[in-house]
Write a protein that holds these residues in place. Structure first.
Motif, PDB file in Angstrom:
ATOM      1  N   SER A   1      44.200  17.335  21.413  1.00 17.53           N
ATOM      2  CA  SER A   1      43.255  16.783  20.448  1.00 17.53           C
ATOM      3  C   SER A   1      44.015  15.970  19.411  1.00 17.53           C
ATOM      4  O   SER A   1      45.205  16.200  19.170  1.00 17.53           O
ATOM      5  CB  SER A   1      42.473  17.894  19.748  1.00 17.53           C
ATOM      6  OG  SER A   1      43.322  18.644  18.899  1.00 17.53           O
TER       7      SER A   1
ATOM      8  N   TRP B   1      39.598   7.322  27.915  1.00 17.28           N
ATOM      9  CA  TRP B   1      39.237   8.503  27.114  1.00 17.28           C
ATOM     10  C   TRP B   1      37.891   9.070  27.565  1.00 17.28           C
ATOM     11  O   TRP B   1      37.721  10.294  27.646  1.00 17.28           O
ATOM     12  CB  TRP B   1      39.157   8.148  25.630  1.00 17.28           C
ATOM     13  CG  TRP B   1      40.467   8.112  24.911  1.00 17.28           C
ATOM     14  CD1 TRP B   1      41.014   7.057  24.247  1.00 17.28           C
ATOM     15  CD2 TRP B   1      41.396   9.195  24.762  1.00 17.28           C
ATOM     16  NE1 TRP B   1      42.222   7.414  23.709  1.00 17.28           N
ATOM     17  CE2 TRP B   1      42.482   8.713  23.996  1.00 17.28           C
ATOM     18  CE3 TRP B   1      41.416  10.519  25.203  1.00 17.28           C
ATOM     19  CZ2 TRP B   1      43.566   9.516  23.662  1.00 17.28           C
ATOM     20  CZ3 TRP B   1      42.499  11.322  24.873  1.00 17.28           C
ATOM     21  CH2 TRP B   1      43.555  10.825  24.108  1.00 17.28           C
TER      22      TRP B   1
ATOM     23  N   HIS C   1      37.313  12.921  28.828  1.00 14.37           N
ATOM     24  CA  HIS C   1      36.353  13.854  28.227  1.00 14.37           C
ATOM     25  C   HIS C   1      35.340  14.350  29.267  1.00 14.37           C
ATOM     26  O   HIS C   1      35.017  15.547  29.322  1.00 14.37           O
ATOM     27  CB  HIS C   1      35.616  13.184  27.070  1.00 14.37           C
ATOM     28  CG  HIS C   1      36.446  12.986  25.841  1.00 14.37           C
ATOM     29  ND1 HIS C   1      37.055  14.027  25.178  1.00 14.37           N
ATOM     30  CD2 HIS C   1      36.771  11.864  25.147  1.00 14.37           C
ATOM     31  CE1 HIS C   1      37.719  13.562  24.131  1.00 14.37           C
ATOM     32  NE2 HIS C   1      37.560  12.249  24.094  1.00 14.37           N
TER      33      HIS C   1
ATOM     34  N   HIS D   1      33.829  17.940  30.420  1.00 17.14           N
ATOM     35  CA  HIS D   1      32.469  18.194  29.922  1.00 17.14           C
ATOM     36  C   HIS D   1      31.487  17.370  30.746  1.00 17.14           C
ATOM     37  O   HIS D   1      31.091  16.280  30.320  1.00 17.14           O
ATOM     38  CB  HIS D   1      32.359  17.820  28.445  1.00 17.14           C
ATOM     39  CG  HIS D   1      33.369  18.488  27.566  1.00 17.14           C
ATOM     40  ND1 HIS D   1      33.176  19.751  27.044  1.00 17.14           N
ATOM     41  CD2 HIS D   1      34.581  18.078  27.126  1.00 17.14           C
ATOM     42  CE1 HIS D   1      34.220  20.082  26.314  1.00 17.14           C
ATOM     43  NE2 HIS D   1      35.087  19.085  26.349  1.00 17.14           N
TER      44      HIS D   1
ATOM     45  N   THR E   1      32.757   9.847  22.511  1.00 13.49           N
ATOM     46  CA  THR E   1      34.123   9.426  22.824  1.00 13.49           C
ATOM     47  C   THR E   1      34.681   8.541  21.713  1.00 13.49           C
ATOM     48  O   THR E   1      35.830   8.709  21.271  1.00 13.49           O
ATOM     49  CB  THR E   1      34.154   8.683  24.163  1.00 13.49           C
ATOM     50  OG1 THR E   1      33.777   9.582  25.214  1.00 13.49           O
ATOM     51  CG2 THR E   1      35.543   8.128  24.454  1.00 13.49           C
TER      52      THR E   1
ATOM     53  N   PHE F   1      34.021  17.985  21.818  1.00 18.47           N
ATOM     54  CA  PHE F   1      33.251  16.935  22.471  1.00 18.47           C
ATOM     55  C   PHE F   1      31.851  17.457  22.777  1.00 18.47           C
ATOM     56  O   PHE F   1      31.679  18.374  23.571  1.00 18.47           O
ATOM     57  CB  PHE F   1      33.961  16.524  23.768  1.00 18.47           C
ATOM     58  CG  PHE F   1      33.306  15.366  24.483  1.00 18.47           C
ATOM     59  CD1 PHE F   1      33.544  14.068  24.071  1.00 18.47           C
ATOM     60  CD2 PHE F   1      32.466  15.579  25.568  1.00 18.47           C
ATOM     61  CE1 PHE F   1      32.956  12.996  24.730  1.00 18.47           C
ATOM     62  CE2 PHE F   1      31.878  14.527  26.230  1.00 18.47           C
ATOM     63  CZ  PHE F   1      32.130  13.233  25.814  1.00 18.47           C
TER      64      PHE F   1
END
Length: 367
Positions: A3, A212, A216, A220, A234, A289
């Motif tokens: 992160s 990115w 993510h 998820h 994002t 996220f």
């Protein structure tokens, strides 16, 4: 996946700064603004806050170049037809890039930062250079990528490379080759140098943002109807242009804090995107996220200024959002899994290091 909160260096220093107003990150700056009002004041007032003139050292490839003291011109936002042209090209080039990877290296993970290069570059040049034939646009796309690659070690260097260093010579050669080709392009927006900077921004930033996004989504999976929400989330958590700079043209008073003339003032969408006043949901859960948070319409997506604001706001905002949404929709009907741990590269903006992933067809509908 790492992160941003855990990252060292400038990234960690910005996120650790008090959210109390204007903060000096060193004895003589740079100065960081930490409230939405201050950020808008800095970005929308080119009379007091000038745009940096040297893109090769600022690292800010996020926005257009405006008519301030540094001699820049403002570029109009891409219109609906330009965005549609870019999307059409992306929708052809993305599956082609996947197919080419599978043909050349079957069974190996995809590298998002590599895989997205040609689709994004060709989509962006199609949108910006609408008057050029396909072959010329493709040539420009390749030359922009070559310039971005040559620019990377110049931006990433701890000290500015010497004028005649190998890195500077390579960057200059790549830039001039691009500008020479752009000079022969019909209906060019601005000068070749100006168009080159806009194209570099419109290509490098969406490549990093798309990588990115895939990183993510690998952790998820999306629910139905959450593609656009995932894009905004994002851009909140990992905006490629996580900090942008302005130079004060005179002594400036920012909410009682006096900033001297010639000082560097920073605005960080990464920091602003962690402010509970701008983002719905539990304050303690903000680093996580959660695309679903944007179903709450009491907060406006993009209030943390991932595309900037004022005369230098990104002219390719609509195209970037559209490309990322199409990418999220592609991922939503597939199983995406990471092949390696994802770190954070701060050397030229914010990008995943690396983002290697695998894809499998999804047999069940999204939740």
């Amino acid at each position: 996946m790492d992160s941003a909160e855990s990252a060292p260096g400038r990234l960690g220093a910005v996120l650790a700064a008090p959210r109390s107003g204007v903060v000096a990150l060193g004895p003589h700056g740079p100065w960081l603004v930490t409230t939405p009002g201050q950020a808008r004041a800095v970005l929308t007032d080119p009379d007091r806050f000038d745009f940096p003139g040297d893109v090769s050292r600022s690292g800010d490839l996020s926005a257009s170049r405006g008519d301030t003291r540094s001699g820049h011109v403002v570029f109009a936002p891409l219109d609906r037809d330009q965005v549609a042209s870019g999307l059409a090209v992306f929708d052809e080039e993305w599956p082609a890039a996947l197919t080419e990877h599978d043909r050349r290296t079957p069974g190996t993970p995809y590298d998002a930062m590599v895989l997205l290069r040609r689709p994004v570059a060709r989509a962006t040049t199609a949108a910006v250079l609408t008057g050029a034939p396909d072959a010329q646009r493709h040539a420009v796309a390749d030359l922009v990528l070559a310039w971005i690659d040559a620019l990377a070690p110049v931006i990433a260097a701890r000290r500015p490379p010497g004028r005649w260093s190998r890195a500077r010579r390579r960057e200059r050669e790549a830039r001039l080759a691009l500008e020479d080709t752009l000079a022969e392009t019909p209906a060019l927006p601005g000068t070749p140098a100006e168009a080159a900077a806009v194209l570099a921004a419109g290509i490098q930033v969406p490549i990093a943002a798309g990588a990115w996004l895939l990183a993510h989504l690998a952790q998820h999976p999306l629910g139905a109807g959450e593609a656009v929400h995932a894009v905004w989330e994002t851009l909140r958590l990992t905006p490629p242009t996580w900090v942008t700079a302005r130079i004060t043209t005179r002594e400036v008073d920012l909410d009682g804090q006096v900033v001297p003339s010639g000082a560097v003032v920073l605005v960080s969408p990464l920091l602003l995107g962690r402010l509970p006043d701008l983002v719905p949901g539990d304050v303690d859960g903000l680093p996580g996220f959660d695309p679903g948070r944007w179903r709450d319409d009491t907060r406006r997506p993009g209030a943390w200024l991932p595309f900037g604001a004022g005369p230098h706001a990104c002219p390719g905002r609509n195209l970037g959002l559209a490309l990322l949404t199409h990418l999220a929709e592609w991922a939503a009907v597939r199983h995406i899994s990471l092949a390696d741990h994802v770190g954070i590269d701060q050397s030229r903006g914010l990008s995943p290091l690396p983002c290697r992933f695998r894809v499998a067809e999804r047999t069940e509908p999204p939740p």
